[in-house]
Design a protein around this motif. Structure first.
Motif, mmCIF file in Angstrom:
data_model
loop_
_atom_site.group_PDB
_atom_site.id
_atom_site.type_symbol
_atom_site.label_atom_id
_atom_site.label_comp_id
_atom_site.label_asym_id
_atom_site.label_seq_id
_atom_site.Cartn_x
_atom_site.Cartn_y
_atom_site.Cartn_z
ATOM 1 N N LEU A 33 0.834 -1.203 0.000
ATOM 2 C CA LEU A 33 0.000 0.000 0.000
ATOM 3 C C LEU A 33 0.872 1.258 0.000
ATOM 4 C CD1 LEU A 33 -2.612 -1.015 2.731
ATOM 5 C CD2 LEU A 33 -2.891 -1.136 0.247
ATOM 6 N N PRO A 34 0.565 2.243 -0.837
ATOM 7 C CA PRO A 34 1.317 3.506 -0.808
ATOM 8 C C PRO A 34 1.183 4.191 0.551
ATOM 9 C CG PRO A 34 -0.136 3.392 -2.727
ATOM 10 C CD PRO A 34 -0.516 2.258 -1.832
ATOM 11 N N VAL A 35 2.187 5.000 0.891
ATOM 12 C CA VAL A 35 2.177 5.742 2.148
ATOM 13 C C VAL A 35 1.988 7.228 1.850
ATOM 14 C CG1 VAL A 35 3.496 6.399 4.197
ATOM 15 C CG2 VAL A 35 3.666 4.064 3.301
ATOM 16 N N VAL A 36 1.064 7.842 2.576
ATOM 17 C CA VAL A 36 0.847 9.283 2.485
ATOM 18 C C VAL A 36 1.082 9.860 3.877
ATOM 19 C CG1 VAL A 36 -0.808 11.141 2.060
ATOM 20 C CG2 VAL A 36 -0.827 9.086 0.626
ATOM 21 N N SER A 37 1.958 10.844 3.985
ATOM 22 C CA SER A 37 2.195 11.473 5.286
ATOM 23 C C SER A 37 1.894 12.968 5.195
ATOM 24 C CB SER A 37 3.638 11.256 5.759
ATOM 25 O OG SER A 37 4.559 11.927 4.929
ATOM 26 N N LEU A 38 1.223 13.474 6.224
ATOM 27 C CA LEU A 38 0.904 14.895 6.326
ATOM 28 C C LEU A 38 1.674 15.457 7.520
ATOM 29 C CD1 LEU A 38 -2.959 14.868 5.673
ATOM 30 C CD2 LEU A 38 -1.083 14.956 4.019
ATOM 31 N N VAL A 39 2.589 16.349 7.241
ATOM 32 C CA VAL A 39 3.528 16.843 8.251
ATOM 33 C C VAL A 39 3.088 18.205 8.766
ATOM 34 C CG1 VAL A 39 5.917 17.532 8.670
ATOM 35 C CG2 VAL A 39 5.414 15.542 7.209
ATOM 36 N N ASP A 40 3.007 18.338 10.082
ATOM 37 C CA ASP A 40 2.659 19.615 10.706
ATOM 38 C C ASP A 40 3.122 19.592 12.154
ATOM 39 O OD1 ASP A 40 1.662 22.088 11.299
ATOM 40 O OD2 ASP A 40 -0.445 21.526 11.240
ATOM 41 N N THR A 41 4.379 19.942 12.364
ATOM 42 C CA THR A 41 4.945 19.891 13.713
ATOM 43 C C THR A 41 6.024 20.942 13.883
ATOM 44 O OG1 THR A 41 6.078 18.473 15.325
ATOM 45 C CG2 THR A 41 6.654 18.150 13.019
ATOM 46 N N MET A 42 6.110 21.512 15.080
ATOM 47 C CA MET A 42 7.209 22.430 15.397
ATOM 48 C C MET A 42 8.522 21.668 15.489
ATOM 49 S SD MET A 42 5.507 24.936 18.265
ATOM 50 C CE MET A 42 4.792 23.593 19.230
ATOM 51 N N GLY A 43 8.424 20.372 15.764
ATOM 52 C CA GLY A 43 9.601 19.528 15.914
ATOM 53 C C GLY A 43 9.284 18.387 16.860
ATOM 54 N N ALA A 44 10.202 17.464 16.996
ATOM 55 C CA ALA A 44 10.016 16.361 17.929
ATOM 56 C C ALA A 44 10.022 16.892 19.360
ATOM 57 C CB ALA A 44 11.121 15.335 17.743
ATOM 58 N N PHE A 45 9.323 16.177 20.255
ATOM 59 C CA PHE A 45 9.237 16.611 21.650
ATOM 60 C C PHE A 45 10.627 16.592 22.284
ATOM 61 C CE2 PHE A 45 8.339 15.612 26.210
ATOM 62 C CZ PHE A 45 7.765 16.831 26.525
ATOM 63 N N PRO A 46 11.073 17.723 22.899
ATOM 64 C CA PRO A 46 12.423 17.815 23.452
ATOM 65 C C PRO A 46 12.537 17.469 24.937
ATOM 66 C CG PRO A 46 11.445 19.993 23.421
ATOM 67 C CD PRO A 46 10.395 19.039 22.887
ATOM 68 N N GLY A 47 11.507 16.862 25.526
ATOM 69 C CA GLY A 47 11.522 16.584 26.963
ATOM 70 C C GLY A 47 12.493 15.499 27.367
ATOM 71 N N ILE A 48 12.783 15.468 28.668
ATOM 72 C CA ILE A 48 13.756 14.499 29.210
ATOM 73 C C ILE A 48 13.303 13.069 28.956
ATOM 74 C CG2 ILE A 48 14.784 13.601 31.340
ATOM 75 C CD1 ILE A 48 14.787 16.458 32.422
ATOM 76 N N GLU A 49 12.001 12.805 29.158
ATOM 77 C CA GLU A 49 11.532 11.428 28.980
ATOM 78 C C GLU A 49 11.691 10.943 27.552
ATOM 79 O OE1 GLU A 49 7.590 13.868 29.095
ATOM 80 O OE2 GLU A 49 9.697 14.106 29.663
ATOM 81 N N ALA A 50 11.546 11.868 26.571
ATOM 82 C CA ALA A 50 11.736 11.493 25.174
ATOM 83 C C ALA A 50 13.198 11.129 24.917
ATOM 84 C CB ALA A 50 11.296 12.630 24.256
ATOM 85 N N GLU A 51 14.110 11.900 25.487
ATOM 86 C CA GLU A 51 15.530 11.605 25.321
ATOM 87 C C GLU A 51 15.887 10.279 26.002
ATOM 88 O OE1 GLU A 51 17.467 13.243 23.353
ATOM 89 O OE2 GLU A 51 15.984 14.798 22.942
ATOM 90 N N GLU A 52 15.268 10.029 27.152
ATOM 91 C CA GLU A 52 15.546 8.769 27.868
ATOM 92 C C GLU A 52 15.102 7.564 27.058
ATOM 93 O OE1 GLU A 52 15.154 10.282 32.532
ATOM 94 O OE2 GLU A 52 13.402 9.462 31.484
ATOM 95 N N ARG A 53 14.039 7.748 26.266
ATOM 96 C CA ARG A 53 13.518 6.617 25.485
ATOM 97 C C ARG A 53 14.089 6.567 24.068
ATOM 98 N NH1 ARG A 53 8.695 8.134 28.234
ATOM 99 N NH2 ARG A 53 7.696 9.028 26.391
ATOM 100 N N GLY A 54 15.089 7.399 23.772
ATOM 101 C CA GLY A 54 15.788 7.280 22.494
ATOM 102 C C GLY A 54 15.191 8.082 21.369
#
Length: 315
Positions: free
Chosen positions: A151-172
């Motif tokens: 199946l083809p993939v369609v992505s719609l992008v609308d973000t300031m960026g990935a979440f910069p919180g500590i927990e996000a960094e801890e999880r890679g």
């Protein structure tokens, strides 16, 4: 009711005057139809003139407009038979990225996108569209499913960026974004990405390393936000307008730099003024790109996709 941006104040004043005259016409015997018509033409002309010469910083404001349609709006207006799929099968669900099976016209696809939310409650629920590692790992899972079922993939992008919180960094966080980019590049099925608002940093590229990248006319796409670049370069966020100019964040600049393939026109005054028309134009553009990509083999698409990104920035 449309919310007006700072640079739209003259238009807002005209629209307020028109509203006052309409109220007067409804409550009295005075015929002021001709005056209303004259002001409406003046307002339309001013809107057209203003949007014909937007600066990169003004386009950034339009891309962030609170009434601009988001992923869930496009799901409703463009796609049918949507079946949401949640979770990364590792840590949990991330509401900042939504995805699943759907139909685009008569074509079955896997659709993935960032969702920012429309009010306080939904913005908190979707974390303002800033995904954590589990969001990108969910996207990887969906892309792998798309490859498995052809199946083809369609992505719609609308973000300031990935979440910069500590927990996000801890999880890679960095590893999850890198693997999401790798998954995009490894797809044997066609993939089309559309920047519909903000395309911020690796959080955007993670869903946009595709065969074709489209941008709505007043969307932006950059390695960092103008405010972030201003803070780094000038030690103050007050130079954001200068940073936006220098970084070439607009669709027009990025098409000239061969970073994107197509600009999808928006209604006069931005997507928020006519979401339905915006959705129709976006759907037509995505379907056209998928139709062209479907004529190539998976191996040819993979090679072309790799060369496409290797060529960016070469002189």
């Amino acid at each position: 009711m449309i919310s007006f941006l700072e640079f739209e104040k003259p238009i807002a004043e005209l629209e307020a005057r028109i509203a006052e005259l309409r109220a007067t016409a409804e409550n009295g015997d005075i015929d002021i139809t001709s005056e209303i018509g004259r002001l409406e033409k003046k307002s339309a002309a001013l809107l057209e003139t203003t949007y014909a010469k937007l600066t990169p910083w003004q386009k950034t404001q339009v891309a962030r407009h609170p009434q601009r349609p988001h992923f869930v709006d496009y799901l409703r207006m463009i796609f049918t038979d949507f079946i949401p799929l949640g979770g990364d099968r590792n840590f949990g669900e991330d509401a900042a990225i939504i995805g699943g099976f759907a139909k685009l016209g008569e074509r079955r696809v896997v659709v993935i996108g960032h969702e920012k939310g429309h009010d306080t409650a939904t913005r908190i629920k979707h974390n303002f569209g800033m995904a954590k590692p589990e969001g990108y790992r969910k996207a990887i899972r969906l892309m792998e499913l798309a490859d498995k079922f052809g199946l083809p993939v369609v992505s719609l992008v609308d973000t300031m960026g990935a979440f910069p919180g500590i927990e996000a960094e801890e999880r890679g966080q960095a590893e999850a974004i890198a693997r999401s980019i790798e998954a995009c590049l490894a797809l044997k099925v066609p993939m089309v990405a559309a920047i519909v608002g903000e395309g911020g940093s690796g959080g955007a590229v993670a869903l946009a390393a595709s065969d074709r990248v489209l941008m709505l006319e007043h969307s932006i796409y950059s390695v960092i936000s103008p405010e972030g670049a201003s803070s780094i370069l000038w030690r103050t966020p007050e130079k954001a307008a200068d940073a936006a100019e220098a970084m070439k964040v607009t669709a027009q600049d990025l098409q000239n730099l061969n970073v994107i393939e197509r600009i999808v026109p928006e209604p006069m005054g931005g997507a928020h003024r006519d979401p339905e028309a915006t959705a129709r134009a976006l759907a037509e553009a995505i379907e056209a790109e998928l139709a062209v990509l479907a004529k190539s083999s998976g191996e040819a698409r993979m090679e072309a996709r790799e060369q496409r990104f290797l060529a960016i920035g070469r002189l």
